[in-house]
Design an enzyme around this catalytic site. Structure first.
Site, PDB file in Angstrom:
ATOM      1  CG  HIS A   1      50.995 -15.892  23.500  1.00  0.00           C
ATOM      2  ND1 HIS A   1      52.012 -16.816  23.489  1.00  0.00           N
ATOM      3  CD2 HIS A   1      49.939 -16.488  22.887  1.00  0.00           C
ATOM      4  CE1 HIS A   1      51.588 -17.927  22.918  1.00  0.00           C
ATOM      5  NE2 HIS A   1      50.336 -17.747  22.527  1.00  0.00           N
TER       6      HIS A   1
ATOM      7  CG  MET B   1      49.922 -25.532  23.356  1.00  0.00           C
ATOM      8  SD  MET B   1      48.956 -25.176  21.872  1.00  0.00           S
ATOM      9  CE  MET B   1      47.578 -24.245  22.557  1.00  0.00           C
TER      10      MET B   1
END
Length: 226
Positions: free
Chosen positions: A33, A138
């Site tokens: 990531h 998120m």
């Protein structure tokens, strides 16, 4: 449930040990990531296409570029050439160009991710969810590591899992923010498949990355039973 996958957040690693740590993670992680922030969409500035280019020379797993930027279209070509496997812009930046951006990412040879900030409803993505390879939910507001978990996002994860099952969508459900021993059980039960690991979930567990990885795996198994 699907096998859990793990994506270390490289902005949280010791960048002075990049080559050594990636060599270890190549045999453990499922993705890398990479947060790219422009100082505008969010206040912070982090990694870059140049970092992705260097990483791609040593990475054996797909590089997922999370674009916390106001103009994601400016990054697609350079990131694809640098070696990105996934390009993941924010839904909040796609309002008037979602299909164009999805097409551009695919034409560049990458898989399509879309990230959703906590206050953004999944309904905002309804017209193009079927085109997405990875949905990043998120659980903290974007921009900085180490923020507290927003519990309301468990319902959003569950909704994403339900929509996927009911409509035959194929996206991976990924969680970004506060993935650690305090949240693994609820996140996995809600339907999370890919866990982004930052300081609290991996890099802060031990000065030795192999030891930190073993601790993370033990914590995850202890909380989820898998």
């Amino acid at each position: 449930m699907a096998k859990a996958e793990f994506s270390p957040s490289l902005m949280c690693m010791d960048l002075l040990e990049l080559k050594e740590q990636v060599a270890f993670l190549n045999g453990k992680a499922d993705f890398y990531h990479v947060d790219i922030m422009d100082g505008h969409f969010v206040k912070n500035i982090t990694l870059s296409p140049d970092f992705v280019r260097a990483l791609s020379r040593i990475a054996a797993k797909p590089i997922d570029c999370h674009l916390m930027v106001t103009n994601p279209e400016d990054y697609v070509e350079s990131l694809a050439k640098a070696g990105a496997g996934y390009i993941t812009p924010h839904a909040e930046t796609l309002c008037n160009q979602a299909f164009r951006m999805i097409g551009a990412i695919r034409d560049a040879g990458c898989k399509v991710g879309v990230a959703v900030s906590p206050a953004t409803p999944l309904g905002m993505l309804e017209s193009y969810l079927h085109l997405v390879d990875k949905l990043t939910i998120m659980t903290v507001d974007p921009g900085f590591a180490g923020q507290p978990f927003i519990r309301e996002m468990l319902d959003k994860i569950a909704l994403a899992a339900r929509l996927k099952a009911e409509r035959g969508y194929t996206y991976k459900i990924e969680v970004d923010g506060s993935c650690n021993v305090r949240t693994y059980r609820e996140l996995y039960a809600a339907g999370a498949q890919v866990f982004i690991l930052g300081s609290s979930g991996l890099f802060g567990l031990d000065a030795s990355l192999p030891a930190a990885w073993d601790k993370m795996c033990a914590q995850f198994a202890g909380e989820t039973g898998v």
